[in-house]
Design a protein around this motif. Structure first.
Motif, mmCIF file in Angstrom:
data_model
loop_
_atom_site.group_PDB
_atom_site.id
_atom_site.type_symbol
_atom_site.label_atom_id
_atom_site.label_comp_id
_atom_site.label_asym_id
_atom_site.label_seq_id
_atom_site.Cartn_x
_atom_site.Cartn_y
_atom_site.Cartn_z
ATOM 1 N N ILE A 299 0.809 -1.209 0.000
ATOM 2 C CA ILE A 299 0.000 0.000 0.000
ATOM 3 C C ILE A 299 0.850 1.269 0.000
ATOM 4 C CG2 ILE A 299 -1.682 1.342 1.338
ATOM 5 C CD1 ILE A 299 -3.003 -1.290 2.115
ATOM 6 N N PRO A 300 1.905 1.387 0.836
ATOM 7 C CA PRO A 300 2.738 2.603 0.770
ATOM 8 C C PRO A 300 3.371 2.793 -0.604
ATOM 9 C CG PRO A 300 3.150 1.407 2.799
ATOM 10 C CD PRO A 300 2.322 0.506 1.948
ATOM 11 N N GLY A 301 3.853 1.697 -1.195
ATOM 12 C CA GLY A 301 4.441 1.801 -2.528
ATOM 13 C C GLY A 301 3.420 2.206 -3.564
ATOM 14 N N TYR A 302 2.201 1.681 -3.427
ATOM 15 C CA TYR A 302 1.127 2.032 -4.362
ATOM 16 C C TYR A 302 0.790 3.517 -4.260
ATOM 17 C CZ TYR A 302 -3.708 2.603 -5.946
ATOM 18 O OH TYR A 302 -4.856 3.062 -6.540
ATOM 19 N N LEU A 303 0.664 4.035 -3.040
ATOM 20 C CA LEU A 303 0.324 5.444 -2.850
ATOM 21 C C LEU A 303 1.429 6.353 -3.392
ATOM 22 C CD1 LEU A 303 -1.186 5.318 0.753
ATOM 23 C CD2 LEU A 303 -2.416 5.488 -1.424
ATOM 24 N N ALA A 304 2.674 5.970 -3.169
ATOM 25 C CA ALA A 304 3.788 6.765 -3.683
ATOM 26 C C ALA A 304 3.803 6.752 -5.208
ATOM 27 C CB ALA A 304 5.108 6.231 -3.126
ATOM 28 N N TYR A 305 3.523 5.580 -5.795
ATOM 29 C CA TYR A 305 3.501 5.465 -7.250
ATOM 30 C C TYR A 305 2.387 6.316 -7.846
ATOM 31 C CZ TYR A 305 2.979 3.389 -11.882
ATOM 32 O OH TYR A 305 2.860 3.197 -13.234
ATOM 33 N N ARG A 306 1.188 6.280 -7.205
ATOM 34 C CA ARG A 306 0.083 7.080 -7.727
ATOM 35 C C ARG A 306 0.400 8.577 -7.619
ATOM 36 N NH1 ARG A 306 -1.184 5.615 -11.144
ATOM 37 N NH2 ARG A 306 -2.819 7.194 -11.300
ATOM 38 N N ALA A 307 1.039 8.985 -6.532
ATOM 39 C CA ALA A 307 1.396 10.397 -6.382
ATOM 40 C C ALA A 307 2.369 10.829 -7.482
ATOM 41 C CB ALA A 307 1.999 10.647 -5.001
ATOM 42 N N ARG A 308 3.355 9.972 -7.789
ATOM 43 C CA ARG A 308 4.321 10.295 -8.845
ATOM 44 C C ARG A 308 3.627 10.367 -10.209
ATOM 45 N NH1 ARG A 308 7.400 6.368 -6.233
ATOM 46 N NH2 ARG A 308 7.014 4.896 -7.949
ATOM 47 N N GLU A 309 2.760 9.412 -10.481
ATOM 48 C CA GLU A 309 2.089 9.379 -11.775
ATOM 49 C C GLU A 309 1.191 10.608 -11.966
ATOM 50 O OE1 GLU A 309 2.076 6.722 -14.403
ATOM 51 O OE2 GLU A 309 4.013 6.794 -13.391
ATOM 52 N N LEU A 310 0.423 10.950 -10.943
ATOM 53 C CA LEU A 310 -0.489 12.078 -11.071
ATOM 54 C C LEU A 310 0.272 13.399 -11.184
ATOM 55 C CD1 LEU A 310 -3.315 13.218 -11.143
ATOM 56 C CD2 LEU A 310 -3.372 13.168 -8.641
ATOM 57 N N SER A 311 1.277 13.580 -10.354
ATOM 58 C CA SER A 311 2.058 14.818 -10.431
ATOM 59 C C SER A 311 2.761 14.927 -11.777
ATOM 60 C CB SER A 311 3.066 14.889 -9.283
ATOM 61 O OG SER A 311 3.981 13.799 -9.341
ATOM 62 N N GLY A 312 3.253 13.798 -12.289
ATOM 63 C CA GLY A 312 3.900 13.818 -13.603
ATOM 64 C C GLY A 312 2.931 14.217 -14.701
ATOM 65 N N ALA A 313 1.699 13.703 -14.641
ATOM 66 C CA ALA A 313 0.693 14.055 -15.649
ATOM 67 C C ALA A 313 0.292 15.525 -15.549
ATOM 68 C CB ALA A 313 -0.537 13.161 -15.490
ATOM 69 N N LEU A 314 0.245 16.065 -14.338
ATOM 70 C CA LEU A 314 -0.116 17.465 -14.150
ATOM 71 C C LEU A 314 0.985 18.405 -14.632
ATOM 72 C CD1 LEU A 314 -1.732 17.295 -10.596
ATOM 73 C CD2 LEU A 314 -2.925 17.781 -12.742
ATOM 74 N N LEU A 315 2.229 17.990 -14.485
ATOM 75 C CA LEU A 315 3.352 18.860 -14.828
ATOM 76 C C LEU A 315 3.762 18.761 -16.291
ATOM 77 C CD1 LEU A 315 5.548 18.377 -11.629
ATOM 78 C CD2 LEU A 315 4.081 20.321 -12.211
ATOM 79 N N GLN A 316 3.278 17.740 -16.998
ATOM 80 C CA GLN A 316 3.626 17.561 -18.403
ATOM 81 C C GLN A 316 2.477 18.059 -19.279
ATOM 82 O OE1 GLN A 316 6.457 16.425 -20.098
ATOM 83 N NE2 GLN A 316 5.251 17.183 -21.824
ATOM 84 N N PRO A 317 2.680 19.119 -20.056
ATOM 85 C CA PRO A 317 1.593 19.608 -20.914
ATOM 86 C C PRO A 317 1.149 18.553 -21.916
ATOM 87 C CG PRO A 317 3.354 21.229 -20.762
ATOM 88 C CD PRO A 317 3.887 19.969 -20.147
ATOM 89 N N HIS A 318 -0.139 18.432 -22.091
ATOM 90 C CA HIS A 318 -0.685 17.531 -23.094
ATOM 91 C C HIS A 318 -0.429 18.099 -24.489
ATOM 92 C CE1 HIS A 318 -3.333 15.114 -25.466
ATOM 93 N NE2 HIS A 318 -4.202 16.094 -25.649
ATOM 94 N N GLY A 319 -0.004 17.259 -25.406
ATOM 95 C CA GLY A 319 0.200 17.673 -26.784
ATOM 96 C C GLY A 319 1.640 17.717 -27.225
ATOM 97 N N THR A 320 2.584 17.800 -26.283
ATOM 98 C CA THR A 320 3.990 17.875 -26.680
ATOM 99 C C THR A 320 4.461 16.575 -27.324
ATOM 100 O OG1 THR A 320 4.651 17.185 -24.442
ATOM 101 C CG2 THR A 320 4.571 19.545 -24.889
ATOM 102 N N GLU A 321 3.819 15.450 -26.935
ATOM 103 C CA GLU A 321 4.246 14.161 -27.484
ATOM 104 C C GLU A 321 3.998 14.071 -28.987
ATOM 105 O OE1 GLU A 321 -0.013 13.956 -26.286
ATOM 106 O OE2 GLU A 321 1.829 14.610 -25.297
ATOM 107 N N ALA A 322 3.080 14.874 -29.504
ATOM 108 C CA ALA A 322 2.788 14.829 -30.937
ATOM 109 C C ALA A 322 3.956 15.341 -31.775
ATOM 110 C CB ALA A 322 1.536 15.654 -31.241
ATOM 111 N N TYR A 323 4.842 16.131 -31.189
ATOM 112 C CA TYR A 323 5.966 16.695 -31.927
ATOM 113 C C TYR A 323 7.159 15.747 -31.991
ATOM 114 C CZ TYR A 323 3.539 21.171 -31.776
ATOM 115 O OH TYR A 323 2.623 22.173 -31.927
ATOM 116 N N GLY A 324 7.196 14.754 -31.122
ATOM 117 C CA GLY A 324 8.324 13.846 -31.106
ATOM 118 C C GLY A 324 9.578 14.496 -30.559
ATOM 119 N N GLY A 325 10.682 13.756 -30.591
ATOM 120 C CA GLY A 325 11.944 14.274 -30.090
ATOM 121 C C GLY A 325 12.003 14.291 -28.577
#
Length: 438
Positions: A299-325
Motif C-alpha cells: 500500500i505505501p508503494g502504491y500510494l507513492a507510485y500514484r502520487a508520482r504518476e499524477l504529479s507527472g501528468a499534471l506537470l507535463q503539458p498535453h500535446g507535446t508528445e505529438a511533436y516527437g523528439g
C-alpha cells in the motif's frame, strides 16, 4: 457592458481552427496506428450504420465498452461522406465545438468576476482569448479524440450550474430548469467519456454546502435525476439491442489495475492475467481481483507510485508528445546538469519544435499558477466557483486511483483558464472589485 469584443475573439477562434483543419492531411488520420483516431472512426461508422467500416478495422459494437456520444459525432460524417472528407467535416465540427467552449469560458469568467461589470468583462475576454488562440486548445480541436466534445459538454454543464447558483442565490428562488440543464450537460459529458460518471457526487455535495441541507438536497436531486436520465439512453439501447447492462461505460477496473501496475500492452496484460474470450463479467472479476492484489500487497508503494504518476501528468503539458523528439524538461535538465552556458541555452532553442513545445508549456503552467490564484481570490464568492472547484477536485481524486496520462487531466486546463481570467483581470482593473454574492 458592451460585448462586441467577444465577437472578434470568436471570429478569430473560427479562422484559426478552419485554417488548421484545412491544412491537415485527412488521409493520415485514417492510416495512423499510433493513436486512437482510426479506432474511433471505425467504431463510430459501425455504431451509426451497423456495418463494418471502410478503414479495415474489424469492429463489434455489441462489446463496445466506451460511451457512445463521440462515436456518434464521428460516425455520422463517416456514414455520409467518403472517409477523407468525413475527417475534414469532423475537424470542422470539432472546431465549432471549440468556439462554443471559448464562448462558455467567456461567460463563466464574466459570471465569476461580476457579470455586467468592467472587471467581469475583462476576465471574460482574457479567458476567451487564451481559449481561442492558445495552441493547446486549437490543436486539440483537430485531434480525432474525445477531449473536444467532452470539454464542451463539461463546460456547458458547469456553466448551467454556475448560472443556477447565481440565479437562486440572488433571487431567493429555485429554478429547477437550470439545474436540469446542468445535469443533462454533465450527463452528456459522461456519455462521452466514462471519466465523467462519478462527477455528480462531488457537485451534489458542493450544492448542499452552498444552499444548506434543505435547499441543497432538492437542487441536487434535480441535477442527479437529469444526469441519470441522460445516462439511461445508452443503458436502454444496450438492454434492447444486446441484452447487456452498461451504465455509461465499462472498463474502469482495467484503469484501476493499470494505475497500480503501470501501462503495458493490452494483449500482454490479458495474457498475464489469464483473460480469455470468456464472458465480460468473468474477465472483469479477474481484473478486479488482480488490481486488489496489486494495491494491498504494498500500500505505501502504491500510494507513492500514484502520487508520482499524477504529479507527472499534471506537470507535463498535453500535446507535446505529438511533436516527437526529446522533451523540453529533459533538455532543460541536461543543460542545467552539464552545461549552464549561454551558448548551450541557445543550442537548446534550436531543438526540433522547441518553440512549439515552449508555447504549450507557457499556457499550461500559466493556467496552473493563475488558475490557482483565481480560485483563492474567489473565496468570498465560493458558491459561484463551487462547480468548477468540484470538477477540478473530482478529476484529481479520480486519477489518484485510475491510470493517468497528461491527456486525461487536460480537461482541467480550460477550467483553470476560466479562473485565470479572474486573477489576471486584477492587473487590468486593479481598482475594480468583484461584487458580493448573497
Amino acid at each position: 457592458m458592451k460585448r462586441g469584443g467577444i465577437r472578434w475573439i470568436l471570429l478569430l477562434a473560427l479562422v484559426v481552427r478552419l485554417m488548421l483543419a484545412l491544412s491537415l492531411d485527412s488521409t493520415a488520420a485514417l492510416n495512423r496506428t499510433s493513436d486512437d483516431g482510426r479506432w474511433y472512426l471505425s467504431n463510430g461508422y459501425s455504431l451509426v450504420t451497423g456495418l463494418q467500416p471502410p478503414t479495415g478495422i474489424v469492429t463489434d459494437v455489441s462489446t463496445l465498452e466506451q460511451p457512445p456520444l463521440y462515436f456518434v459525432l464521428v460516425g455520422v460524417p463517416m456514414a455520409l461522406f467518403a472517409p477523407e472528407t468525413a475527417v475534414l467535416v469532423i475537424r470542422v465540427v470539432q472546431g465549432l465545438l471549440g468556439i462554443l467552449t471559448v464562448y462558455m469560458g467567456y461567460r463563466m469568467a464574466r459570471l465569476l468576476a461580476g457579470d455586467d461589470t468592467p472587471r467581469g468583462e475583462t476576465a471574460g475576454r482574457i479567458s476567451a482569448l487564451v481559449l481561442a488562440v492558445a495552441p493547446n486548445f486549437v490543436l486539440e480541436n483537430a485531434a480525432i479524440k474525445t477531449e473536444t466534445l467532452y470539454i464542451a459538454l463539461l463546460m456547458a454543464g458547469l456553466w448551467a450550474a454556475m448560472a443556477a447558483v447565481a440565479h437562486d442565490r440572488m433571487h431567493g428562488t429555485f429554478d429547477w430548469r437550470r439545474w436540469a440543464l446542468a445535469g443533462i450537460g454533465l450527463g452528456g459529458a459522461a456519455l462521452t467519456r466514462s471519466a465523467g460518471l462519478g462527477f455528480w457526487l462531488f457537485l451534489a455535495l458542493g450544492i448542499v454546502l452552498a444552499f444548506g441541507p434543505r435547499g441543497g438536497l432538492k437542487r441536487a436531486a434535480v441535477l442527479i435525476a437529469a444526469f441519470a436520465l441522460a445516462l439511461s439512453t445508452w443503458t436502454a439501447y444496450n438492454l434492447f439491442a444486446y441484452q447487456r447492462l452498461i451504465i455509461g461505460g465499462a472498463g474502469i477496473a482495467s484503469f484501476v489495475y493499470l494505475g497500480a501496475e503501470g501501462w503495458d500492452d493490452p494483449t500482454e496484460v490479458d495474457a498475464a492475467l489469464g483473460i480469455t474470450s470468456g464472458s465480460a463479467a468473468d474477465n472483469q472479476q479477474i481484473i478486479v481481483e488482480a488490481a486488489a492484489d496489486a494495491i494491498t500487497s504494498d500500500i505505501p508503494g502504491y500510494l507513492a507510485y500514484r502520487a508520482r504518476e499524477l504529479s507527472g501528468a499534471l506537470l507535463q503539458p498535453h500535446g507535446t508528445e505529438a511533436y516527437g523528439g526529446e522533451s523540453l524538461r529533459a533538455l532543460a535538465a541536461g543543460w542545467l546538469a552539464n552545461d549552464r552556458s549561454v551558448e548551450g541555452l541557445l543550442r537548446l532553442t534550436r531543438a526540433p519544435a522547441f518553440w512549439d513545445k515552449l508555447a504549450l508549456y507557457v499556457v499550461h503552467y500559466a493556467g496552473l499558477v493563475f488558475g490557482f490564484v483565481g480560485l483563492v481570490m474567489l473565496r468570498a464568492r465560493w458558491r459561484l466557483a463551487m462547480p468548477i472547484a468540484s470538477a477540478l477536485l473530482y478529476i484529481l481524486a479520480l486519477h489518484t486511483v485510475l491510470f493517468v496520462l497528461p491527456r486525461y487531466v487536460f480537461p482541467m486546463l480550460p477550467l483553470l483558464w476560466v479562473l485565470a481570467g479572474v486573477s489576471l483581470s486584477a492587473f487590468f482593473r486593479p481598482r475594480a472589485q468583484m461584487p458580493p454574492l448573497r
